[in-house]
Design an enzyme around this catalytic site. Structure first.
Site, PDB file in Angstrom:
ATOM      1  N   LYS A 129      34.414 -41.477  43.081  1.00  0.00           N
ATOM      2  CA  LYS A 129      35.805 -41.552  43.477  1.00  0.00           C
ATOM      3  C   LYS A 129      36.121 -42.874  44.175  1.00  0.00           C
ATOM      4  CE  LYS A 129      35.571 -36.663  44.666  1.00  0.00           C
ATOM      5  NZ  LYS A 129      35.304 -35.813  45.844  1.00  0.00           N
ATOM      6  N   GLY A 130      35.067 -43.501  44.690  1.00  0.00           N
ATOM      7  CA  GLY A 130      35.263 -44.647  45.588  1.00  0.00           C
ATOM      8  C   GLY A 130      36.094 -45.782  45.024  1.00  0.00           C
ATOM      9  N   GLU A 168      33.441 -51.010  40.223  1.00  0.00           N
ATOM     10  CA  GLU A 168      32.813 -50.265  41.312  1.00  0.00           C
ATOM     11  C   GLU A 168      33.350 -50.758  42.653  1.00  0.00           C
ATOM     12  OE1 GLU A 168      31.624 -47.761  42.379  1.00  0.00           O
ATOM     13  OE2 GLU A 168      29.449 -47.639  42.347  1.00  0.00           O
ATOM     14  N   ASP A 169      33.393 -49.872  43.613  1.00  0.00           N
ATOM     15  CA  ASP A 169      33.909 -50.250  44.929  1.00  0.00           C
ATOM     16  C   ASP A 169      32.961 -51.171  45.688  1.00  0.00           C
ATOM     17  OD1 ASP A 169      32.015 -48.247  45.202  1.00  0.00           O
ATOM     18  OD2 ASP A 169      33.266 -46.908  46.402  1.00  0.00           O
ATOM     19  N   ASP A 190      25.620 -51.687  47.010  1.00  0.00           N
ATOM     20  CA  ASP A 190      24.818 -51.559  48.220  1.00  0.00           C
ATOM     21  C   ASP A 190      23.349 -51.747  47.813  1.00  0.00           C
ATOM     22  OD1 ASP A 190      24.256 -50.959  50.874  1.00  0.00           O
ATOM     23  OD2 ASP A 190      24.322 -48.803  50.569  1.00  0.00           O
ATOM     24  N   LYS A 220      27.104 -55.824  49.467  1.00  0.00           N
ATOM     25  CA  LYS A 220      26.307 -55.738  50.706  1.00  0.00           C
ATOM     26  C   LYS A 220      24.888 -56.176  50.347  1.00  0.00           C
ATOM     27  CE  LYS A 220      27.406 -51.571  53.019  1.00  0.00           C
ATOM     28  NZ  LYS A 220      26.888 -50.273  53.502  1.00  0.00           N
ATOM     29  N   PHE A 279      28.382 -49.850  57.675  1.00  0.00           N
ATOM     30  CA  PHE A 279      28.984 -48.802  56.846  1.00  0.00           C
ATOM     31  C   PHE A 279      30.502 -48.932  56.933  1.00  0.00           C
ATOM     32  CE2 PHE A 279      30.338 -44.659  55.430  1.00  0.00           C
ATOM     33  CZ  PHE A 279      29.472 -44.441  54.364  1.00  0.00           C
ATOM     34  N   VAL A 280      31.138 -49.082  55.770  1.00  0.00           N
ATOM     35  CA  VAL A 280      32.589 -49.288  55.766  1.00  0.00           C
ATOM     36  C   VAL A 280      33.320 -48.128  55.088  1.00  0.00           C
ATOM     37  CG1 VAL A 280      32.520 -51.805  55.916  1.00  0.00           C
ATOM     38  CG2 VAL A 280      32.393 -50.715  53.663  1.00  0.00           C
ATOM     39  N   ASP A 336      34.579 -43.743  51.494  1.00  0.00           N
ATOM     40  CA  ASP A 336      34.643 -42.578  52.377  1.00  0.00           C
ATOM     41  C   ASP A 336      33.411 -42.428  53.257  1.00  0.00           C
ATOM     42  OD1 ASP A 336      32.853 -41.858  50.207  1.00  0.00           O
ATOM     43  OD2 ASP A 336      32.921 -39.832  51.035  1.00  0.00           O
ATOM     44  N   ARG A 357      39.328 -42.229  52.830  1.00  0.00           N
ATOM     45  CA  ARG A 357      39.563 -42.959  51.573  1.00  0.00           C
ATOM     46  C   ARG A 357      40.964 -43.563  51.526  1.00  0.00           C
ATOM     47  NH1 ARG A 357      35.380 -41.899  47.918  1.00  0.00           N
ATOM     48  NH2 ARG A 357      34.501 -39.808  47.957  1.00  0.00           N
TER      49      ARG A 357
HETATM   50  P1  IMP Z   1      24.209 -48.067  45.834  1.00  0.00           P
HETATM   51  O1  IMP Z   1      23.717 -47.223  44.706  1.00  0.00           O
HETATM   52  O2  IMP Z   1      23.287 -47.985  47.029  1.00  0.00           O
HETATM   53  O3  IMP Z   1      24.510 -49.491  45.451  1.00  0.00           O
HETATM   54  O4  IMP Z   1      25.499 -47.393  46.389  1.00  0.00           O
HETATM   55  C1  IMP Z   1      26.686 -47.458  45.743  1.00  0.00           C
HETATM   56  C2  IMP Z   1      27.611 -46.348  46.182  1.00  0.00           C
HETATM   57  O5  IMP Z   1      27.315 -45.893  47.512  1.00  0.00           O
HETATM   58  C3  IMP Z   1      29.021 -46.862  46.216  1.00  0.00           C
HETATM   59  O6  IMP Z   1      29.664 -46.609  45.021  1.00  0.00           O
HETATM   60  C4  IMP Z   1      29.635 -46.110  47.376  1.00  0.00           C
HETATM   61  O7  IMP Z   1      30.210 -44.918  46.899  1.00  0.00           O
HETATM   62  C5  IMP Z   1      28.492 -45.761  48.280  1.00  0.00           C
HETATM   63  N1  IMP Z   1      28.413 -46.686  49.447  1.00  0.00           N
HETATM   64  C6  IMP Z   1      27.549 -47.687  49.651  1.00  0.00           C
HETATM   65  N2  IMP Z   1      27.788 -48.316  50.813  1.00  0.00           N
HETATM   66  C7  IMP Z   1      28.860 -47.689  51.359  1.00  0.00           C
HETATM   67  C8  IMP Z   1      29.622 -47.901  52.559  1.00  0.00           C
HETATM   68  O8  IMP Z   1      29.393 -48.799  53.383  1.00  0.00           O
HETATM   69  N3  IMP Z   1      30.663 -47.038  52.751  1.00  0.00           N
HETATM   70  C9  IMP Z   1      30.986 -46.047  51.871  1.00  0.00           C
HETATM   71  N4  IMP Z   1      30.312 -45.822  50.742  1.00  0.00           N
HETATM   72  C10 IMP Z   1      29.262 -46.654  50.488  1.00  0.00           C
HETATM   73 MG    MG Z   2      31.181 -44.935  44.769  1.00  0.00          MG
END
Ligand code: IMP
Ligand code: MG
Length: 174
Positions: A41-42, A97-98, A101, A129, A150-151, A157, A163
Site C-alpha cells: 500500500k505504501g 515503490e515508496d 530499505d 535508505k 524510520f519514516v 505507515d 499514511r
Molecule cells: P525492504 O524490503 O527492506 O527494502 O523494505 C521495503 C518496504 O518496507 C517498503 O516498501 C516499505 O513498505 C517498508 N519500509 C521500509 N522502511 C520503512 C520506513 O522507514 N517507514 C515505513 N515503511 C518502511
Molecule cells: Mg511498501
C-alpha cells in the site's frame, strides 16, 4: 508516545516527484506504452502523484506485497498478497515503490517480473535508505536519499497509521 518530526516537506516531495517524472518521460519517449506498477500500500500516494506528471501513454497495474511484520522491523521475508491483473510479456514495466530499505522487496519483485519476459523492467523509488541495504539491487530512478531512520507519511505507515500525512516525518517512539 509517538513523536513526529518533518524530514521532507510536501513541497520538497512535489519537487522530487516532478524531477523523477521528467526523467522518466524523457527516457520512455520511444518505449510506450509504459506499464506503471504500484506496490501497495505504501506507494499509493507517490504513484498517484507520479503518474499524473508523466507525459506518456501510461497504463496502470497494482501489486501488494508484505515484507514487514508488525511495527518497525522487517520480517526479511516477502509475501505476495496481490499479483498483477494482466500479463506483462513484451511490455515496458516500471515498478513504483515508496522506499528502498534492505532492498529485499524490490529484489524479489524484480526477479518475479523478469521471469515473465517483459520488454524492459526498471525500478523507481521515491526514498532510498542506503544504510540498511542487504542486497546489491539499485533503483533506476531514485528520489531522495534519507538517513537510517524510520519514516511515515505520504503513504508510508507504522502499523497502518500515518499514511495520510502530507509530509514525510521521522517517527520516534518512547
Ligand atoms: P525492504 O524490503 O527492506 O527494502 O523494505 C521495503 C518496504 O518496507 C517498503 O516498501 C516499505 O513498505 C517498508 N519500509 C521500509 N522502511 C520503512 C520506513 O522507514 N517507514 C515505513 N515503511 C518502511
Ligand atoms: Mg511498501
Amino acid at each position: 508516545m509517538d513523536k513526529l518530526e518533518i524530514l521532507i516537506s510536501k513541497k520538497e516531495i512535489a519537487a522530487a516527484v516532478r524531477q523523477l517524472a521528467a526523467k522518466i518521460t524523457t527516457d520512455y519517449k520511444d518505449s510506450q506504452p509504459l506499464l506503471a506498477v504500484c506496490i501497495l500500500k505504501g506507494s499509493c500516494v507517490f504513484f498517484a502523484d507520479l503518474i499524473r506528471e508523466l507525459d506518456l501513454d501510461v497504463r496502470l497495474d497494482f501489486m501488494a506485497v508484505s515484507s514487514y511484520g508488525a511495527g518497525k522491523t522487517s520480517s526479511g521475508e516477502v509475501r505476495l498478497l496481490k499479483d498483477l491483473d494482466d500479463v506483462i510479456d513484451n511490455k515496458h514495466v516500471l515498478i513504483v515503490e515508496d522506499i528502498m530499505d534492505s532492498g529485499i522487496t524490490l529484489q524479489y519483485l524484480k526477479k518475479l517480473l523478469l521471469s515473465r519476459n517483459p520488454a524492459s523492467i526498471r525500478i523507481c523509488a521515491l526514498l532510498d535508505k542506503p544504510a540498511s541495504r542487504k542486497t546489491d539491487i539499485e533503483a533506476d530512478y531514485k528520489g531522495i536519499t534519507i538517513p537510517d531512520s524510520f519514516v511515515v507519511g505520504y503513504g508510508l505507515d507504522c502499523n497502518q497509521k500515518y499514511r495520510n500525512l502530507p509530509d514525510i516525518c521521522i517517527l520516534s517512539q518512547d
